[in-house]
Design an enzyme around this catalytic site. Structure first.
Site, PDB file in Angstrom:
ATOM      1  N   SER A 155      55.462  -4.641 -73.996  1.00  0.00           N
ATOM      2  CA  SER A 155      55.192  -6.040 -73.653  1.00  0.00           C
ATOM      3  C   SER A 155      53.715  -6.168 -73.370  1.00  0.00           C
ATOM      4  O   SER A 155      53.115  -5.263 -72.791  1.00  0.00           O
ATOM      5  CB  SER A 155      55.963  -6.462 -72.392  1.00  0.00           C
ATOM      6  OG  SER A 155      57.304  -6.739 -72.682  1.00  0.00           O
ATOM      7  N   GLU A 180      41.285 -19.978 -74.923  1.00  0.00           N
ATOM      8  CA  GLU A 180      42.079 -21.072 -75.492  1.00  0.00           C
ATOM      9  C   GLU A 180      43.550 -21.002 -75.069  1.00  0.00           C
ATOM     10  O   GLU A 180      44.347 -21.807 -75.526  1.00  0.00           O
ATOM     11  CB  GLU A 180      41.970 -21.025 -77.011  1.00  0.00           C
ATOM     12  CG  GLU A 180      40.556 -21.204 -77.553  1.00  0.00           C
ATOM     13  CD  GLU A 180      39.716 -19.917 -77.523  1.00  0.00           C
ATOM     14  OE1 GLU A 180      40.280 -18.865 -77.121  1.00  0.00           O
ATOM     15  OE2 GLU A 180      38.538 -19.959 -77.882  1.00  0.00           O
ATOM     16  N   SER A 181      43.970 -20.063 -74.261  1.00  0.00           N
ATOM     17  CA  SER A 181      45.297 -19.901 -73.642  1.00  0.00           C
ATOM     18  C   SER A 181      45.798 -18.455 -73.756  1.00  0.00           C
ATOM     19  O   SER A 181      45.281 -17.603 -73.056  1.00  0.00           O
ATOM     20  CB  SER A 181      46.328 -20.914 -74.133  1.00  0.00           C
ATOM     21  OG  SER A 181      45.982 -22.210 -73.657  1.00  0.00           O
ATOM     22  N   HIS A 209      56.624  -9.207 -77.050  1.00  0.00           N
ATOM     23  CA  HIS A 209      57.631  -8.311 -76.484  1.00  0.00           C
ATOM     24  C   HIS A 209      58.338  -7.687 -77.668  1.00  0.00           C
ATOM     25  O   HIS A 209      58.818  -8.411 -78.557  1.00  0.00           O
ATOM     26  CB  HIS A 209      58.622  -9.080 -75.609  1.00  0.00           C
ATOM     27  CG  HIS A 209      57.933  -9.859 -74.538  1.00  0.00           C
ATOM     28  ND1 HIS A 209      57.471  -9.279 -73.382  1.00  0.00           N
ATOM     29  CD2 HIS A 209      57.567 -11.167 -74.476  1.00  0.00           C
ATOM     30  CE1 HIS A 209      56.863 -10.206 -72.645  1.00  0.00           C
ATOM     31  NE2 HIS A 209      56.914 -11.360 -73.298  1.00  0.00           N
ATOM     32  N   CYS A 262      44.726 -24.048 -77.021  1.00  0.00           N
ATOM     33  CA  CYS A 262      44.306 -25.413 -76.746  1.00  0.00           C
ATOM     34  C   CYS A 262      43.010 -25.663 -77.514  1.00  0.00           C
ATOM     35  O   CYS A 262      42.348 -24.727 -77.956  1.00  0.00           O
ATOM     36  CB  CYS A 262      44.144 -25.663 -75.250  1.00  0.00           C
ATOM     37  SG  CYS A 262      42.912 -24.634 -74.461  1.00  0.00           S
TER      38      CYS A 262
END
Lengths: 159, 159
Positions: free
Chosen positions: B90, B97-98, B103, B118
């Site tokens: 994971s 930008e985020s 996983h 974003c």
């Protein structure tokens, strides 16, 4: 169905803690096993009307996110948060059951949250509701997406 | 619409690097500005039929994920990956930008990926396509969700 059982990977290949497995689990207080055909649940939540000060404080956001994971009964593995200039926080709590992520726009009172859990022991909505409460969101909308869908074998009928 | 402009927060409150802003941007080669009413795009991708060895190797997964972010033109801020026992990885790449998150279930050849961006400078599908290629997924399905939707003022008609 039998194919999955004979592969033996569905029960033993657990990444979640405790006695849960991906596709089989025991219902509370009984020996009744049921099957799901998705590995996880991913809740995407939009939280509006939150406090600027909370959303712009890295430590507060991190504490609330970690506590949301714990509140839902998840096992925390990694935590990483970042403060942007002039405002905004992004961060992720990696849990044994997948993750919780957040991106905040304090100037808009808005936080984009997603909670992804695999297994049946942790309910992503518990974390989501906790976050809505702690961020004092005036308005929250959320969508749950199923993740990792595997078709189960179907018995032939009338052949 | 005018209300948003007068608030001035949409243009100045940038967290993405470069010249982009949340709601206003310049189209390539011109001075034409347009408006979107969502802050970001979140692509949830299911990648099936991937290689066990790749999905079970923390370093490989991390390298591929970081390169996917760079390939899409994102700015990497934080990187955290975790290896599970007996298998599975994971991890998350936090970008300006985020984020990109993954996983893996190597025993199923499956990876759950999500790419949230974003602004308009980084296209989440560029990262998604890169990952599909590098994980050599036999089959990929994906859904794009709009994040942070703010209603724009509408002009009254026929009143």
């Amino acid at each position: 169905m039998l194919q999955f059982i004979s592969m033996g990977i569905w029960v033993t290949g657990t990444r979640v803690s405790g006695s849960d497995s991906f596709l089989f689990w025991q219902t509370k207080g009984g020996n009744d096993y049921k099957m799901s055909n998705s590995l996880g649940r991913h809740v995407l939540a939009e939280m509006y009307g939150c406090s600027f000060d909370t959303l712009n404080d890295r430590e507060k956001v991190e504490t609330i996110m970690v506590n949301a994971a714990l509140e839902a009964g998840a096992e925390v593995r990694e935590v990483v948060f970042h403060k942007f200039s002039p405002q905004g926080v992004s961060g992720v709590v990696v849990i044994s059951e997948s993750h919780l992520a957040i991106h905040t726009w304090p100037e808009l009172g808005y936080a984009a949250v997603d909670v992804f859990t695999c297994g049946d022991r942790v309910n992503p909505w518990d974390a989501c509701n906790y976050l809505t409460d702690k961020f004092q969101a005036g308005h929250m909308t959320a969508t749950e997406m199923k993740r990792g869908i595997f078709e189960t074998q179907k018995e032939a009928v009338n052949l």
